[in-house]
Design an enzyme around this catalytic site. Structure first.
Site, short mmCIF file in Angstrom:
data_model
loop_
_atom_site.label_atom_id
_atom_site.label_comp_id
_atom_site.label_asym_id
_atom_site.label_seq_id
_atom_site.Cartn_x
_atom_site.Cartn_y
_atom_site.Cartn_z
N SER A 215 69.94 22.97 29.39
CA SER A 215 68.98 22.65 28.34
C SER A 215 69.68 21.85 27.24
O SER A 215 70.24 20.79 27.50
CB SER A 215 68.36 23.94 27.81
OG SER A 215 67.27 23.67 26.96
N ASP A 341 58.50 20.61 33.99
CA ASP A 341 59.16 21.23 32.83
C ASP A 341 58.54 20.68 31.56
O ASP A 341 58.66 19.49 31.26
CB ASP A 341 60.66 20.91 32.89
CG ASP A 341 61.46 21.54 31.75
OD1 ASP A 341 60.86 22.16 30.87
OD2 ASP A 341 62.69 21.39 31.77
N HIS A 370 61.38 25.20 33.17
CA HIS A 370 62.56 25.00 32.35
C HIS A 370 63.54 26.14 32.58
O HIS A 370 63.28 27.28 32.22
CB HIS A 370 62.17 24.93 30.87
CG HIS A 370 63.30 24.53 29.97
ND1 HIS A 370 63.82 23.25 29.96
CD2 HIS A 370 64.02 25.23 29.05
CE1 HIS A 370 64.79 23.18 29.06
NE2 HIS A 370 64.94 24.37 28.51
#
Length: 406
Positions: A215, A341, A370
């Protein structure tokens, strides 16, 4: 097989069962079986798919096909929670949390601050008994993540089985350590990461060394690689669920449902991460105003962009977007994203830019959300992301000579 014909036949079958069922016997079982077959057909036809592998370098592609075959195999998302938002929400609660014993180290920075590193030395490694040459993986968690995140623990568990050492880079002020200066972190400023990479490499200069970012950790790592090119001690890098274009990510997260499910919660996490350092930070910031933010954009406008000296939030978001630096990456990088996502919308993934850099390979799944990538009926232990990480890290450390001279 003609899936449309099969689906139509199943629909006619179900309709006939509904008409007869209330007057016949066994309709419940027939309906359940019929629905199950129809759902299975839909799942196999529309949900379970091979990922799209985007790479302009045939040599890199062959390397992945041979040593990291998971990127060419069909990904079967958990059949009862394949939708992106559902995978994102459930992963932290479903996946197990392997036990990891860390050794903590605090290192100083040039501005007088400190960074917390959590080491998993793997001194019992049966494959690399000499610590000086034991392969090392630097792990970068997400936005407010630390070494305690389940996805980090799973990466360490996978690395342990291969005999590797891991070190987790905790961003300033979020792993329990005190802020010594009024500065935290952001996705664009790579100074702390450069300090950590130099420190780790100086401790084990003979050890093979690579990094994996998740991320925001992946965004930070990409921005670092875009800045340094080949001038880095890292052999290669793995990136998971990175937000490629911050403008698109923020716009997606501000849609009503996504704001309710993710944006507001993450904003409160950001506020919580700085509230314990309020006495230090209120020297430079209107903390009352910062704590009133209800979106990530508002938080970044009042806090992050100001802290790192940007003239506007747009300037910060432009600088933080890895898509703008991808062309300068100078070492092999494997990037895993799911096109569903909401943190990194599929249309914002820089497919064309990736094709222009022989060092970059994108692996794009149709589902996964995600940092989700759940698979199996009850996905407690290992996700698709974990398998990609394990195979790629092992491929680099054990067969990296095949791609390091690209």
């Amino acid at each position: 097989m003609d899936w449309q014909v099969l689906t139509r036949e199943l629909s006619l079958y179900l309709e006939s069962q509904v008409r007869v069922g209330f007057f016949g016997s066994g309709v419940g079982l027939s309906l359940v079986l019929g629905f199950g077959v129809a759902y299975a057909c839909y799942y196999l036809n529309s949900i379970a798919k091979k990922p799209q592998l985007v790479a302009s370098n045939d040599r890199f592609c062959r390397f992945l096909e041979e040593h990291c075959p998971v990127v060419t195999e069909t990904y079967y998302p958990t059949i009862w929670c394949w939708e992106g938002r559902v995978q994102t929400l459930l992963r932290p609660f479903i996946t197990s949390r392997p036990q990891v014993q860390y050794r903590n180290e605090l290192i100083k920075t040039a501005d007088g601050g400190q960074i917390s590193l959590d080491w998993f030395d793997n001194n019992d490694s049966p494959y690399y008994r000499d610590a000086s040459t034991r392969p090392t993986v630097l792990l970068l968690p997400g936005l407010t993540g630390t070494s305690k995140e389940s996805y980090i623990l799973h990466m360490i568990h996978q690395s342990e089985s291969l005999g590797y050492r891991c070190v987790v880079f905790n961003n300033r002020g979020i792993a329990g350590e005190e802020l010594l200066t009024p500065r935290t972190y952001c996705a664009a400023n790579t100074e702390d990461l450069e300090t950590v990479i130099h420190h780790v490499h100086s401790l084990h200069p003979s050890a093979p060394f690579m990094a994996a970012g998740v991320s925001m950790g992946g965004m930070l790592l990409l921005n670092y690689l875009g800045k340094t090119g080949r001038d880095t001690p890292l052999m290669a890098a793995a990136i998971f669920s990175a937000g490629w274009n911050v403008f698109e990510s923020i716009e997606s997260l501000e849609k009503p449902l996504n704001w309710l499910l993710f944006n507001y919660y993450l904003t409160t996490c950001l506020q919580s991460s700085i509230s314990r350092h309020r006495q230090m930070l209120e020297k430079l910031f209107d903390m009352d105003l910062v704590m009133k933010a209800r979106t990530i954009r508002e938080f970044d406008k009042q806090f992050t962009s100001v802290m790192f000296g940007y003239r506007s939030i747009d300037d910060y978001y432009e600088d933080a977007s890895p898509c703008r630096k991808l062309k300068s990456v100078g070492i092999p990088v494997l990037c895993l994203n799911s096109v569903d996502d909401v943190f990194s919308p599929g249309h914002a993934i820089p497919v064309e830019a990736a094709k222009q850099n022989a060092n970059v390979a994108l692996v794009l799944t149709s589902c996964g959300g995600h940092i989700g990538f759940l698979e199996g009926i009850w996905p407690r232990k290992c996700t698709y992301m974990d398998r990609v990480f394990k195979q790629f890290v092992q491929a680099v450390f054990e067969h990296g000579n095949k791609i390091l001279s690209m």
